[in-house]
Design an enzyme around this catalytic site. Sequence first.
Site, PDB file in Angstrom:
ATOM      1  N   ASP A 144      43.763  40.790  34.171  1.00 23.77           N
ATOM      2  CA  ASP A 144      43.664  39.493  34.841  1.00 23.77           C
ATOM      3  C   ASP A 144      45.045  38.962  35.175  1.00 23.77           C
ATOM      4  O   ASP A 144      46.046  39.661  35.038  1.00 23.77           O
ATOM      5  CB  ASP A 144      42.894  38.503  33.960  1.00 23.77           C
ATOM      6  CG  ASP A 144      42.024  37.563  34.786  1.00 23.77           C
ATOM      7  OD1 ASP A 144      42.594  36.703  35.472  1.00 23.77           O
ATOM      8  OD2 ASP A 144      40.793  37.702  34.741  1.00 23.77           O
ATOM      9  N   HIS A 165      43.412  31.453  35.124  1.00 22.53           N
ATOM     10  CA  HIS A 165      42.237  32.316  35.242  1.00 22.53           C
ATOM     11  C   HIS A 165      42.105  33.295  34.073  1.00 22.53           C
ATOM     12  O   HIS A 165      41.046  33.413  33.456  1.00 22.53           O
ATOM     13  CB  HIS A 165      42.294  33.079  36.565  1.00 22.53           C
ATOM     14  CG  HIS A 165      41.034  33.810  36.905  1.00 22.53           C
ATOM     15  ND1 HIS A 165      40.815  35.122  36.548  1.00 22.53           N
ATOM     16  CD2 HIS A 165      39.924  33.414  37.571  1.00 22.53           C
ATOM     17  CE1 HIS A 165      39.625  35.503  36.981  1.00 22.53           C
ATOM     18  NE2 HIS A 165      39.063  34.486  37.603  1.00 22.53           N
ATOM     19  N   SER A 221      33.679  35.546  38.245  1.00 23.09           N
ATOM     20  CA  SER A 221      34.702  35.819  37.234  1.00 23.09           C
ATOM     21  C   SER A 221      34.221  35.472  35.839  1.00 23.09           C
ATOM     22  O   SER A 221      34.528  36.161  34.867  1.00 23.09           O
ATOM     23  CB  SER A 221      35.971  34.995  37.528  1.00 23.09           C
ATOM     24  OG  SER A 221      36.676  35.512  38.612  1.00 23.09           O
TER      25      SER A 221
END
Length: 549
Positions: free
Chosen positions: A189, A224, A545
């Site tokens: 990520d 994220h 996600s």
Amino acid sequence: MPSLRHLPLLLVGLWSSTAAADGPVYRDAFIVESDPSILLQSRADLLSDVTSALSELGASCKATPRNQFNSPHFTGSSFNLECDSSVEQQAALQAIKNLVAVGKAWPVRQHKAQRNIPSLDRTANLEFPGVVNSHFDRPHVSSSRTANPVVARDSAPLADTLSTHVETGIDRLHATGITGKGIRIAVVDSSFDTSVPGLSGTTVGYTQDLISGGSAVGDNCSYHGTHVLGIVGAKGAPESSVGYGVNGAAYDATYELFRIQPCGADVAQTDDLIAAFLQAGERGVDVITCSYGGDNAFPEEPWAVVATRLARNGTFVSLSNGNSPSGTGPFTGSGAVARNRDIGGKTSPLSFTPGSRVNFPSTSLTVWSPKKNETAEGSCHRVADDTAPPTDPSNAILLVERSQCWVDQDGVSLTASPRYNFTYVMRYMFATPDTSPKPCPWFTDADAETTQGIISISRASGLSMIAALTKSENVTVTLPADTVAGRVSLTSINNTEAGGQLTYYSAWGPSLDGRARPTLIAPGHNILSTFPSYLGNWGVIGGTSMSTP
């Protein structure tokens, strides 16, 4: 020539750009597949062959190396290409395909984190204006093969009351002792802030930065990766520290973290993703989870090929099915088209609203907002030439609408501008139709490492401040620096409108070659998980996600 399905891959990517007058006219990168015995020649010879082939097209080009791949699943390398004359992409691609050492070639793709965020209607090179394109200007990365020692922590998880776990039955798995113990999970990520309370007990056994090299995988630019890691691996934050009852789905697993997105970028490149996947597979992890994706693609795409090979070798690979607004529409996109792997879609479970905000000073901050100029930098607004910066930037906060892009007089993103030196940012919501579904709260990545705190507020609050500033009134705000002063609360309400259904923004498949996608459905809307400290340690966002981990 041997059958292509038995051949390793040499990766390269395709990236076109228009350069300044004194720079390259054409910039690209490419991926090829070839016989391993031919690829054993030096990489310098291969790059020389590439430039020679392009010179026959009348282009003077320079090829420089990026990543080297030496894996049973994938052998080759990636490189940049810069030319001082115009070249058609397909012509360059065909010239590379015609080389003796090349069996097949593809363009490299850009892959986005699959969070549900609105389109800001700006081109990729203006996503973070003024930031050097790391695709061409970062150093070559040689991945380390030395694992970091596993750090044992004596932290017990919370009682499993998280709604997503109750709805899916994960709480019952935890109750029987199935918590991920003995499993190694690679999370690929953007970046990871493992210092936050929710990850204080998570066992991290290995880290690798595929962007800058080394083992540091944290930055102050993206939330994220931290959010994704918390969904699968959060452990150790007690309720007393505003832990909200968050446990990861596999909180006793050991985690290996791979950073594949640089600061100042909104995408990851194919070769960095492949490098992370190959390294994770080489290290023998049990699971690879990656919440990135892109536009429609076929399973012959190189990242999908690598994911397929790893899955067939016994690694459980979980990838995002894609969010419809990103361009996937009804079809599964990017790496999710790989065969023999699992693709996550998302549902709407319960709705949460955490409100923790940290990293703000206890003193008042002066609100500053830019004035529009009729001139625009691409799709970004340019600050008027006569707009003076705040008198004391360290005690000021920038106020802009969530969907707007602003640049200073030099074309640099306003939140990263050295002219204005903002460290605090406040964004108010954009206008939404009354009939549109309620979105997840919007959070913003930081454009620069210097950003200390970002907060999102309602549109009504933002517009009222803008109105006061328009009248030349002085506006100040005091933002709580701790959860007690901020009167933080968490509300859980039943979702009677869409609970358990596929979300309105989830791609629903099939793949372009007609296979059923997604294969697994998991909660992905309004998901509560860990956030970097500059955003308050906790946050609720949604996207494919969130379903993938």
